[in-house]
Motif scaffolding. Structure first.
Motif, mmCIF file in Angstrom:
data_model
loop_
_atom_site.group_PDB
_atom_site.id
_atom_site.type_symbol
_atom_site.label_atom_id
_atom_site.label_comp_id
_atom_site.label_asym_id
_atom_site.label_seq_id
_atom_site.Cartn_x
_atom_site.Cartn_y
_atom_site.Cartn_z
ATOM 1 N N GLY A 32 2.184 -5.820 -25.046
ATOM 2 C CA GLY A 32 1.579 -5.402 -23.790
ATOM 3 C C GLY A 32 0.100 -5.132 -23.978
ATOM 4 O O GLY A 32 -0.350 -4.811 -25.080
ATOM 5 N N PHE A 34 -3.088 -2.959 -22.058
ATOM 6 C CA PHE A 34 -3.328 -1.894 -21.086
ATOM 7 C C PHE A 34 -4.809 -1.801 -20.755
ATOM 8 O O PHE A 34 -5.661 -1.992 -21.627
ATOM 9 C CB PHE A 34 -2.888 -0.539 -21.655
ATOM 10 C CG PHE A 34 -1.491 -0.502 -22.173
ATOM 11 C CD1 PHE A 34 -1.227 -0.736 -23.515
ATOM 12 C CD2 PHE A 34 -0.430 -0.206 -21.334
ATOM 13 C CE1 PHE A 34 0.060 -0.698 -24.007
ATOM 14 C CE2 PHE A 34 0.866 -0.166 -21.823
ATOM 15 C CZ PHE A 34 1.109 -0.412 -23.167
ATOM 16 N N TYR A 36 -7.445 1.109 -19.111
ATOM 17 C CA TYR A 36 -7.606 2.503 -18.728
ATOM 18 C C TYR A 36 -9.019 2.707 -18.188
ATOM 19 O O TYR A 36 -9.959 2.016 -18.589
ATOM 20 C CB TYR A 36 -7.436 3.438 -19.922
ATOM 21 C CG TYR A 36 -6.052 3.531 -20.492
ATOM 22 C CD1 TYR A 36 -5.602 2.610 -21.438
ATOM 23 C CD2 TYR A 36 -5.195 4.564 -20.104
ATOM 24 C CE1 TYR A 36 -4.333 2.716 -21.970
ATOM 25 C CE2 TYR A 36 -3.924 4.672 -20.641
ATOM 26 C CZ TYR A 36 -3.505 3.745 -21.575
ATOM 27 O OH TYR A 36 -2.248 3.849 -22.109
ATOM 28 N N GLN A 38 -11.902 5.819 -17.966
ATOM 29 C CA GLN A 38 -12.206 7.145 -18.491
ATOM 30 C C GLN A 38 -13.505 7.649 -17.885
ATOM 31 O O GLN A 38 -14.556 7.028 -18.051
ATOM 32 C CB GLN A 38 -12.304 7.122 -20.022
ATOM 33 C CG GLN A 38 -12.480 8.508 -20.625
ATOM 34 C CD GLN A 38 -12.470 8.501 -22.130
ATOM 35 O OE1 GLN A 38 -12.743 7.485 -22.771
ATOM 36 N NE2 GLN A 38 -12.131 9.627 -22.726
ATOM 37 N N GLY A 41 -16.117 13.173 -20.159
ATOM 38 C CA GLY A 41 -15.509 14.461 -20.450
ATOM 39 C C GLY A 41 -14.045 14.578 -20.096
ATOM 40 O O GLY A 41 -13.483 15.681 -20.129
ATOM 41 N N LYS A 42 -13.404 13.462 -19.776
ATOM 42 C CA LYS A 42 -11.987 13.493 -19.402
ATOM 43 C C LYS A 42 -11.176 12.527 -20.249
ATOM 44 O O LYS A 42 -11.727 11.661 -20.923
ATOM 45 C CB LYS A 42 -11.821 13.141 -17.921
ATOM 46 C CG LYS A 42 -12.468 14.139 -16.976
ATOM 47 C CD LYS A 42 -12.137 13.818 -15.544
ATOM 48 C CE LYS A 42 -12.725 14.855 -14.594
ATOM 49 N NZ LYS A 42 -12.392 14.578 -13.181
ATOM 50 N N GLY A 43 -9.856 12.681 -20.199
ATOM 51 C CA GLY A 43 -8.991 11.746 -20.890
ATOM 52 C C GLY A 43 -8.846 10.445 -20.116
ATOM 53 O O GLY A 43 -9.058 10.407 -18.906
ATOM 54 N N PRO A 44 -8.505 9.364 -20.797
ATOM 55 C CA PRO A 44 -8.307 8.080 -20.121
ATOM 56 C C PRO A 44 -7.191 8.159 -19.087
ATOM 57 O O PRO A 44 -6.196 8.859 -19.279
ATOM 58 C CB PRO A 44 -7.935 7.130 -21.258
ATOM 59 C CG PRO A 44 -8.502 7.766 -22.493
ATOM 60 C CD PRO A 44 -8.373 9.238 -22.262
ATOM 61 N N PHE A 46 -4.589 5.737 -16.835
ATOM 62 C CA PHE A 46 -3.981 4.415 -16.836
ATOM 63 C C PHE A 46 -4.294 3.630 -15.566
ATOM 64 O O PHE A 46 -4.252 4.178 -14.461
ATOM 65 C CB PHE A 46 -2.474 4.565 -17.002
ATOM 66 C CG PHE A 46 -1.697 3.305 -16.775
ATOM 67 C CD1 PHE A 46 -0.958 3.121 -15.616
ATOM 68 C CD2 PHE A 46 -1.709 2.307 -17.728
ATOM 69 C CE1 PHE A 46 -0.246 1.963 -15.409
ATOM 70 C CE2 PHE A 46 -1.000 1.140 -17.527
ATOM 71 C CZ PHE A 46 -0.266 0.965 -16.368
ATOM 72 N N LEU A 87 -11.465 1.098 -20.787
ATOM 73 C CA LEU A 87 -10.888 0.870 -22.103
ATOM 74 C C LEU A 87 -9.747 -0.131 -22.021
ATOM 75 O O LEU A 87 -8.935 -0.094 -21.092
ATOM 76 C CB LEU A 87 -10.334 2.181 -22.684
ATOM 77 C CG LEU A 87 -11.308 3.336 -22.850
ATOM 78 C CD1 LEU A 87 -10.549 4.592 -23.258
ATOM 79 C CD2 LEU A 87 -12.359 3.011 -23.885
ATOM 80 N N LEU A 91 -0.684 -3.368 -27.512
ATOM 81 C CA LEU A 91 0.497 -2.941 -28.260
ATOM 82 C C LEU A 91 1.088 -4.197 -28.861
ATOM 83 O O LEU A 91 1.482 -5.112 -28.133
ATOM 84 C CB LEU A 91 1.483 -2.260 -27.320
ATOM 85 C CG LEU A 91 2.802 -1.779 -27.909
ATOM 86 C CD1 LEU A 91 2.552 -0.693 -28.940
ATOM 87 C CD2 LEU A 91 3.705 -1.256 -26.809
ATOM 88 N N VAL A 99 -0.683 1.736 -30.315
ATOM 89 C CA VAL A 99 -1.609 0.819 -29.672
ATOM 90 C C VAL A 99 -2.946 0.803 -30.399
ATOM 91 O O VAL A 99 -3.302 1.744 -31.103
ATOM 92 C CB VAL A 99 -1.839 1.197 -28.193
ATOM 93 C CG1 VAL A 99 -0.532 1.174 -27.424
ATOM 94 C CG2 VAL A 99 -2.534 2.513 -28.052
ATOM 95 N N PHE A 101 -6.923 0.476 -29.568
ATOM 96 C CA PHE A 101 -7.887 0.573 -28.474
ATOM 97 C C PHE A 101 -9.177 -0.158 -28.801
ATOM 98 O O PHE A 101 -9.637 -0.161 -29.947
ATOM 99 C CB PHE A 101 -8.234 2.044 -28.196
ATOM 100 C CG PHE A 101 -7.219 2.755 -27.357
ATOM 101 C CD1 PHE A 101 -6.109 3.337 -27.943
ATOM 102 C CD2 PHE A 101 -7.368 2.836 -25.987
ATOM 103 C CE1 PHE A 101 -5.164 3.993 -27.162
ATOM 104 C CE2 PHE A 101 -6.437 3.486 -25.193
ATOM 105 C CZ PHE A 101 -5.332 4.056 -25.790
ATOM 106 N N GLY A 102 -9.755 -0.776 -27.784
ATOM 107 C CA GLY A 102 -11.103 -1.307 -27.904
ATOM 108 C C GLY A 102 -12.121 -0.198 -27.725
ATOM 109 O O GLY A 102 -11.774 0.924 -27.327
ATOM 110 N N PRO A 103 -13.396 -0.484 -27.977
ATOM 111 C CA PRO A 103 -14.440 0.547 -27.904
ATOM 112 C C PRO A 103 -14.862 0.897 -26.486
ATOM 113 O O PRO A 103 -15.527 1.913 -26.275
ATOM 114 C CB PRO A 103 -15.604 -0.082 -28.665
ATOM 115 C CG PRO A 103 -15.386 -1.545 -28.510
ATOM 116 C CD PRO A 103 -13.899 -1.763 -28.487
#
Lengths: 111, 113
Positions: A32, A34, A36, A38, A41-44, A46, A87, A91, A99, A101-103
């Motif tokens: 899969g 994904f 995201y 972001q 100052g916060k979490g990613p 979906f 982002l 997976l 997973v 993650f890309g930058p």
């Protein structure tokens, strides 16, 4: 080595100026992919999951597509509130729910 | 709605201190993850856990340990904080098995001086 790259690193758009973000991946087999969003100052948060080449998903001004080696996030007529870092994560088939993650691509939409 | 909470949004610690970061999820997810996020490097996996008392090393486990005594809680421990551990720490959770998106907490910005 399995990896995920994203381009461009940063993108500035005028409001209404459509564009695309790229995510390229090299993994042994994809379970899969994904996307995201972001905010600073916060979490990613979906956005989409894509499973196989040719698949497309849409949400408001965003459309994600998948090929065998890359994914694109198309942004149509963006608004300032679309400004965020986007982002990509993959997976792989041999992974136990881990997973890669890309930058990220930092998008700024100017009014 | 899935909710993942982290114990602190901002934390300042001194070099050599032992630091505890806690994460709690309320959706009965089996998998929990700890990442750190640094500019230009993206999210890097420190540790993950797929069950109570189970843990697996991620890509950068050195200098960290974890604890999962209850299904909903996953703690990250910096045994002796160093300045190079200054970072944004993100916790995430997913159900086991199928291809599920990860649900992230708000993050803890840790500064080690």
């Amino acid at each position: 080595e399995d990896q995920v790259t994203q381009s461009p690193e940063a993108l500035r758009l005028q409001e209404g100026e459509s564009s695309s973000l790229n995510c390229s991946y090299t993994v042994s087999g994809l379970r899969g992919l994904f996307w995201y969003r972001q905010d600073p100052g916060k979490g990613p948060e979906f956005l989409f999951t894509l499973y196989s080449a040719g698949e497309e998903k849409e949400k408001e001004r965003l459309k994600a597509t998948l090929t065998k080696k890359e994914s694109f996030l198309h942004i149509t007529a963006p608004k300032p509130e679309d400004s965020a870092t986007y982002l990509c994560a993959v997976l792989e088939k041999t992974s136990y729910d881990k997973v890669i993650f890309g930058p990220g691509t930092s998008l700024s939409v100017i009014p | 709605d899935v909710k993942v909470t982290q114990s602190s949004r901002y934390l300042v610690k001194r070099t050599g201190e032992k630091v505890f970061l806690e994460c709690v999820q309320d959706m009965d997810h089996e998998n929990m993850f700890w990442y750190r996020q640094d500019p230009g490097l993206g999210l890097r996996l420190i540790y993950f856990s797929y069950d109570v008392k189970m843990k697996e090393k991620g890509d950068i486990p050195e200098g960290y340990s974890v604890s999962r005594e209850k299904k909903e809680r996953f703690s990250l421990i910096l045994e002796s904080a160093s300045t190079n551990q200054t970072s944004m720490y993100l916790c995430a959770s997913t159900p086991l098995g199928e291809v599920y998106e990860q649900y992230f907490g708000p993050g803890t910005r840790l500064t080690v001086t």
